[in-house]
Write a protein that holds these residues in place. Structure first.
Motif, PDB file in Angstrom:
ATOM      1  N   ARG A  85      17.401 -30.863  11.244  1.00  0.00           N
ATOM      2  CA  ARG A  85      16.723 -29.407  10.597  1.00  0.00           C
ATOM      3  C   ARG A  85      15.880 -29.389  10.779  1.00  0.00           C
ATOM      4  O   ARG A  85      14.520 -27.841  11.062  1.00  0.00           O
ATOM      5  CB  ARG A  85      17.119 -29.841   9.222  1.00  0.00           C
ATOM      6  CG  ARG A  85      18.271 -30.090   8.675  1.00  0.00           C
ATOM      7  CD  ARG A  85      19.412 -29.343   8.577  1.00  0.00           C
ATOM      8  NE  ARG A  85      18.524 -27.726   7.800  1.00  0.00           N
ATOM      9  CZ  ARG A  85      19.298 -27.840   5.975  1.00  0.00           C
ATOM     10  NH1 ARG A  85      20.113 -29.229   5.966  1.00  0.00           N
ATOM     11  NH2 ARG A  85      19.302 -27.108   5.456  1.00  0.00           N
ATOM     12  N   LEU A 101      22.394 -27.148  10.014  1.00  0.00           N
ATOM     13  CA  LEU A 101      22.966 -26.817   8.330  1.00  0.00           C
ATOM     14  C   LEU A 101      23.355 -24.956   8.976  1.00  0.00           C
ATOM     15  O   LEU A 101      22.761 -24.513   9.599  1.00  0.00           O
ATOM     16  CB  LEU A 101      21.316 -25.466   8.014  1.00  0.00           C
ATOM     17  CG  LEU A 101      21.753 -24.158   6.786  1.00  0.00           C
ATOM     18  CD1 LEU A 101      22.111 -24.716   5.439  1.00  0.00           C
ATOM     19  CD2 LEU A 101      20.468 -23.298   6.499  1.00  0.00           C
ATOM     20  N   GLY A 119      21.806 -19.855   9.768  1.00  0.00           N
ATOM     21  CA  GLY A 119      21.925 -20.743  10.295  1.00  0.00           C
ATOM     22  C   GLY A 119      23.482 -20.896  11.227  1.00  0.00           C
ATOM     23  O   GLY A 119      23.104 -20.243  11.728  1.00  0.00           O
TER      24      GLY A 119
END
Length: 207
Positions: free
Chosen positions: A122, A162, A188
């Motif tokens: 992430r 994400l 995302g």
């Protein structure tokens, strides 16, 4: 006030004090006096605006330079990225300004001794988010629908990254290539038609 009688006639002269009246200012001078503070105020406003513009430009440059610095500053002397590439961790990233299909984008990366980006965390995804509205990344589910793999044949860990809201959805009869979106209420990873022409992100190791 005194009166002097010069003759038997009733003729008299009165002598009074002379009072000096201030001269009236010319109209042009009064207007000029009024306008000077206005001009001075306008000059201050323009100067302040100019300084703010310079400050904003400086902050933007500093931010981009900070984003391009490696996470491990101890490696700066030994490794570096090519010009116009961004550095994050142990990788260099090229963000295109052109638009091509997923396959043509990957071919461009290979010509640069790189490949479409493989997003491993992430933190890496956050770093890459925001440079473009949409950019190809190195994942596809062409071989098995719904099974996403990176260009190095490793599986995509959907839970650690994400995805944009409701994605992947395989809409419009098949969306087999992955992209990174940065749009209002749609940020995302997203599946998209591989033939669509958008920007792309290449990645290679520090040299």
């Amino acid at each position: 006030m005194a009166a002097f009688h010069l003759s038997e006639s009733d003729t008299a002269f009165e002598v009074g004090e002379y009072q000096q009246f201030a001269k009236a200012e010319p109209e042009d001078a009064a207007t000029e006096t009024t306008e000077r503070p206005k001009l001075r105020h306008l000059s201050v406003v323009l100067l302040s605006f100019g300084l703010l513009c310079v400050l904003q430009a400086t902050l933007n440059i500093c931010l981009r330079l900070a984003l391009s610095e490696p996470a491990d500053k101890g490696k700066t002397g030994e490794h570096s990225c090519p010009q116009s590439w961004l550095m994050f961790g142990s990788s260099c990233y090229y963000i295109s300004s052109q638009r091509r299909s997923w396959d043509d984008s990957r071919w461009d990366c290979v010509q640069r001794d790189a490949d479409l980006v493989i997003i491993g965390s992430r933190q890496e995804q956050n770093f890459l988010t925001g440079f473009t509205m949409a950019a190809w990344v190195g994942m596809t589910d062409r071989e098995v629908e719904g099974t996403w793999i990176w260009v190095d044949a490793t599986p995509v860990n959907k839970d650690s990254l994400l995805w944009a809201r409701g994605q992947p959805d395989g809409a419009f009869g098949g969306e087999d290539c992955g992209e990174l979106r940065t749009m209002i209420n749609f940020i995302g990873l997203n599946d998209f038609n591989c033939s669509a022409r958008i920007q792309w992100i290449c990645e290679k190791s520090l040299q």
